[in-house]
Design an enzyme around this catalytic site. Sequence first.
Site, PDB file in Angstrom:
ATOM      1  N   ASN A 161       0.811  -1.207   0.000  1.00  0.00           N
ATOM      2  CA  ASN A 161       0.000   0.000   0.000  1.00  0.00           C
ATOM      3  C   ASN A 161       0.850   1.265   0.000  1.00  0.00           C
ATOM      4  O   ASN A 161       1.848   1.352  -0.707  1.00  0.00           O
ATOM      5  CB  ASN A 161      -0.981  -0.040   1.183  1.00  0.00           C
ATOM      6  CG  ASN A 161      -2.400   0.259   0.752  1.00  0.00           C
ATOM      7  OD1 ASN A 161      -2.646   1.139  -0.070  1.00  0.00           O
ATOM      8  ND2 ASN A 161      -3.355  -0.482   1.302  1.00  0.00           N
ATOM      9  N   ASP A 213      -3.745   3.061   5.116  1.00  0.00           N
ATOM     10  CA  ASP A 213      -3.915   2.763   3.692  1.00  0.00           C
ATOM     11  C   ASP A 213      -2.888   3.573   2.906  1.00  0.00           C
ATOM     12  O   ASP A 213      -1.692   3.361   3.039  1.00  0.00           O
ATOM     13  CB  ASP A 213      -5.360   3.077   3.289  1.00  0.00           C
ATOM     14  CG  ASP A 213      -5.785   2.387   2.001  1.00  0.00           C
ATOM     15  OD1 ASP A 213      -4.937   2.212   1.112  1.00  0.00           O
ATOM     16  OD2 ASP A 213      -6.976   2.053   1.862  1.00  0.00           O
TER      17      ASP A 213
END
Length: 302
Positions: A161, A213
């Site tokens: 990510n 994230d």
Amino acid sequence: MSPATTSTRTGRRIEVAVRERATLGEGPAWDPAAGRLIWVDILSARIHTFDPSDGRRTVMAAEQHVGAALPRAGGGLVVNLRDGIGLYGPGGDFSWLVHDPVPGRRGNDAAVAPDGALWAGSMRYDETPGGGTLIRVGRAPSAPGESAPVVTDTWPVTVGNGTGWSPDGRTMYYIDTPTGRIDRFRADTHSPGEPLADQGPLATIEPGAGHPDGLTVDADGCVWVALWDGAAIRRYTPDGELDRTVELPVLRPTSCAFGGPGLRDLYITTARVGVAGPHPLTGSLLVLPDAGQGVPGTPFAG
């Protein structure tokens, strides 16, 4: 732009840059040559652009599920697709740079390092532990005037990510979401093909606050991270101190990037996949005006 319904703890108001129903909005990136923001809807296989000066938008269908789309030197895009790394030319023609299909795996977030190399993450659709990768795709001369992809620095991860670099280029920040951490690696002494020197975590997200994230790094060296299922963006200092929280009117922000005039506005992508109930702004592209000072990005050199 239209006002959203939520203010940050600093009193600034979140606005809606693009009202959209993206299934899995991701990967915002500023394209300085075109003066536009690029972002993707991964599961709808769409590449979006937005020009904040006049509100103009474009939407292009990608070849496959697309985790990220980033500017290339000389025009066009580099894209992190289901089956590898692809290139779009300025005229929209497509070619593979790295074609490596693995059943059940797709590309996820990606970022370009200060040296022009692409760092691209991947993951299994079912998020099998250890089923993802992080690869570095650079350039190596094969003959005068030619280039070929160099794929190195691959190791197993679960959800490859957010990736970014400190303004001085010495530190690389990286998120493998299930770890709950923002990790740090020594970048300025790194040689392609060698392991990155682990400097330990910058921060660990506490249980119940969401899952880290996508990320971006500002001119002060602070790291902004989107918290999936946390309805917030956080800013951490280079020492790992939490110094700002931006509360959002969506449950699943996915990533953030500075853009607009002077790189002062923070754009935030969001997802509606798996979100139940009435959430009118879920899937939209949000913006926090005058959030700070971004760092000019580097186009992909390959």
